[in-house]
Scaffold this motif. Structure first.
Motif, PDB file in Angstrom:
ATOM      1  N   ILE A   5     -76.416  95.149  51.654  1.00 27.67           N
ATOM      2  CA  ILE A   5     -76.263  96.343  52.491  1.00 27.67           C
ATOM      3  C   ILE A   5     -77.134  96.242  53.738  1.00 27.67           C
ATOM      4  O   ILE A   5     -76.703  96.571  54.845  1.00 27.67           O
ATOM      5  N   GLU A   6     -78.374  95.753  53.554  1.00 27.97           N
ATOM      6  CA  GLU A   6     -79.270  95.601  54.702  1.00 27.97           C
ATOM      7  C   GLU A   6     -78.709  94.610  55.715  1.00 27.97           C
ATOM      8  O   GLU A   6     -78.893  94.774  56.932  1.00 27.97           O
ATOM      9  N   PRO A  10     -76.781  96.240  60.335  1.00 30.70           N
ATOM     10  CA  PRO A  10     -76.795  95.893  61.772  1.00 30.70           C
ATOM     11  C   PRO A  10     -75.412  95.505  62.295  1.00 30.70           C
ATOM     12  O   PRO A  10     -75.095  95.764  63.456  1.00 30.70           O
ATOM     13  N   ILE A  11     -74.606  94.872  61.445  1.00 28.49           N
ATOM     14  CA  ILE A  11     -73.257  94.480  61.853  1.00 28.49           C
ATOM     15  C   ILE A  11     -72.397  95.714  62.076  1.00 28.49           C
ATOM     16  O   ILE A  11     -71.673  95.827  63.066  1.00 28.49           O
ATOM     17  N   ALA A 116     -76.849  86.506  58.703  1.00 24.50           N
ATOM     18  CA  ALA A 116     -77.785  87.540  58.244  1.00 24.50           C
ATOM     19  C   ALA A 116     -78.321  87.239  56.850  1.00 24.50           C
ATOM     20  O   ALA A 116     -79.486  87.521  56.551  1.00 24.50           O
ATOM     21  N   LEU A 117     -77.490  86.671  55.994  1.00 24.88           N
ATOM     22  CA  LEU A 117     -77.896  86.414  54.607  1.00 24.88           C
ATOM     23  C   LEU A 117     -78.600  85.065  54.431  1.00 24.88           C
ATOM     24  O   LEU A 117     -79.539  84.954  53.654  1.00 24.88           O
ATOM     25  N   PHE A 118     -78.129  84.037  55.155  1.00 24.56           N
ATOM     26  CA  PHE A 118     -78.603  82.686  54.861  1.00 24.56           C
ATOM     27  C   PHE A 118     -79.139  81.919  56.066  1.00 24.56           C
ATOM     28  O   PHE A 118     -79.530  80.763  55.924  1.00 24.56           O
ATOM     29  N   ALA A 199     -76.060  85.033  71.946  1.00 24.75           N
ATOM     30  CA  ALA A 199     -75.391  86.245  72.427  1.00 24.75           C
ATOM     31  C   ALA A 199     -74.051  86.485  71.731  1.00 24.75           C
ATOM     32  O   ALA A 199     -73.462  87.555  71.875  1.00 24.75           O
ATOM     33  N   ALA A 200     -73.577  85.498  70.978  1.00 25.93           N
ATOM     34  CA  ALA A 200     -72.226  85.580  70.403  1.00 25.93           C
ATOM     35  C   ALA A 200     -72.077  86.743  69.433  1.00 25.93           C
ATOM     36  O   ALA A 200     -71.090  87.492  69.501  1.00 25.93           O
ATOM     37  N   PHE A 201     -73.035  86.908  68.522  1.00 22.41           N
ATOM     38  CA  PHE A 201     -72.871  87.916  67.482  1.00 22.41           C
ATOM     39  C   PHE A 201     -72.893  89.348  68.010  1.00 22.41           C
ATOM     40  O   PHE A 201     -71.956  90.116  67.744  1.00 22.41           O
ATOM     41  N   PRO A 202     -73.920  89.768  68.759  1.00 26.11           N
ATOM     42  CA  PRO A 202     -73.914  91.162  69.226  1.00 26.11           C
ATOM     43  C   PRO A 202     -72.746  91.487  70.140  1.00 26.11           C
ATOM     44  O   PRO A 202     -72.094  92.524  69.983  1.00 26.11           O
ATOM     45  N   ILE A 203     -72.440  90.592  71.072  1.00 25.60           N
ATOM     46  CA  ILE A 203     -71.350  90.867  72.008  1.00 25.60           C
ATOM     47  C   ILE A 203     -69.998  90.796  71.303  1.00 25.60           C
ATOM     48  O   ILE A 203     -69.119  91.635  71.507  1.00 25.60           O
ATOM     49  N   GLY A 204     -69.830  89.783  70.443  1.00 24.38           N
ATOM     50  CA  GLY A 204     -68.573  89.645  69.717  1.00 24.38           C
ATOM     51  C   GLY A 204     -68.302  90.820  68.798  1.00 24.38           C
ATOM     52  O   GLY A 204     -67.167  91.320  68.715  1.00 24.38           O
TER      53      GLY A 204
END
Length: 314
Positions: A5-6, A10-11, A116-118, A199-204
């Motif tokens: 869940i944590e 953020p996702i 996020a997990l690994f 930048a890929a994750f937040p923008i994507g």
């Protein structure tokens, strides 16, 4: 479960931020379209190249990953084909939307959860899982359109074009080539690629949120329900069953389950429009699955953890 869940919060926040910014700040659709293209053609390939080139691939179970992912996808295809024969009320254009909703996956969400997990270890495995499925899924989706829908649209992309111009496939091949040949890129270039990749994750993910059409959430409920059952129930269960026959590390097995638990890809809508499918039902499926996935994903990952039991806090 708490760790899962944590990792998802953020996702969810990034996706929700994209939706809110688009509607409250009145950011036009063409702006988000440009952001999606930047993410798809530049940022996501950058993170794949950066991750693959920085880690050893020699000990990864390539054959087992390919067998698990491809067998699972083929099982989903058989189930969906059987449903098409059984349900005469489902039109062929709508079936193409159900088909894409049942076998495609959202690369950005899958890689974001894996990271996020690994961390980087999971990202390397995730990159390989993604490329083993992207090729097969593109072949199956384009073939399905060709078999079911006669299109006179000369602008429709060919299968060869779909594969040879896919930036994620190209990025993985570049990364693999650099890794296998043990090429050492200049530090300035490597750092530049790494900077773009971060930048890929937040923008994507914000682009995913901006693409949601909540007004269509409850329309076309039947295709959405059918595609979601395959996507979130049948597919992860089949993958778990097949994984049990292979000697995969817990992290590798869980990364595979992540990719089989995320919603379908937003690019499904583009392909549906290009090849004459039911793009309206495709939009409904994408929205419904994206919203539903944040309920189903923790459940799928918790069940997977009971099988793999490598981290009691997951």
């Amino acid at each position: 479960m708490i760790t899962i869940i944590e990792a998802l919060v953020p996702i969810c926040f990034a996706i929700a931020s994209g939706y809110v910014i688009k509607h409250l700040a009145n950011v036009q659709t063409n702006v988000w379209s440009g952001i999606e293209k930047i993410t798809y053609y530049v940022l996501a390939p950058a993170i794949l190249i950066d991750t693959i080139t920085r880690h050893s691939l020699a000990e990864l179970p390539w054959t087992s990953i390919i067998m698990v992912t491809n067998t699972t996808i083929f099982a989903c295809c058989l189930l969906l084909a059987a449903w098409l024969l059984f349900d005469k009320s489902l039109s062929k254009p709508t079936f193409t939307s159900v088909f894409q909703g049942g076998i495609r996956f959202n690369t950005f969400i899958a890689l974001a959860i894996t990271n996020a997990l690994f961390g980087d270890e999971g990202l390397v495995i995730g990159a390989l899982v993604a490329v083993t499925m992207i090729v097969l899924i593109n072949i199956l989706c384009v073939t399905t359109f060709c078999l079911l829908i006669k299109s006179d649209n000369s602008a429709s992309p060919s299968l060869t074009s779909q594969l040879t111009k896919n930036p994620l496939i190209i990025a993985c091949l570049i990364g693999l080539l650099i890794n296998i040949l043990n090429i050492q890129p200049p530090k300035a270039i490597a750092d530049s690629i790494s900077l773009l990749g971060r930048a890929a994750f937040p923008i994507g993910l914000m682009a995913v949120g901006a693409g949601l059409e909540l007004r269509r959430l409850f329309s076309d409920w039947k295709p959405s329900l059918l595609a979601s059952i395959v996507q979130f129930a049948f597919k992860p269960m089949v993958a778990l069953f097949i994984i049990s026959y292979f000697s995969l590390t817990p992290i590798t097995a869980t990364v595979i389950i992540i990719f089989f638990s995320v919603p379908t890809a937003p690019s499904s809508y583009i392909l549906s429009r290009q090849l004459g499918g039911d793009h309206q039902s495709m939009a409904s499926i994408i929205t419904a699955q994206t919203m539903l996935s944040f309920i189903t994903m923790p459940i799928s990952l918790w069940i997977a953890n009971q099988f793999f039991i490598f981290n009691s806090n997951l």
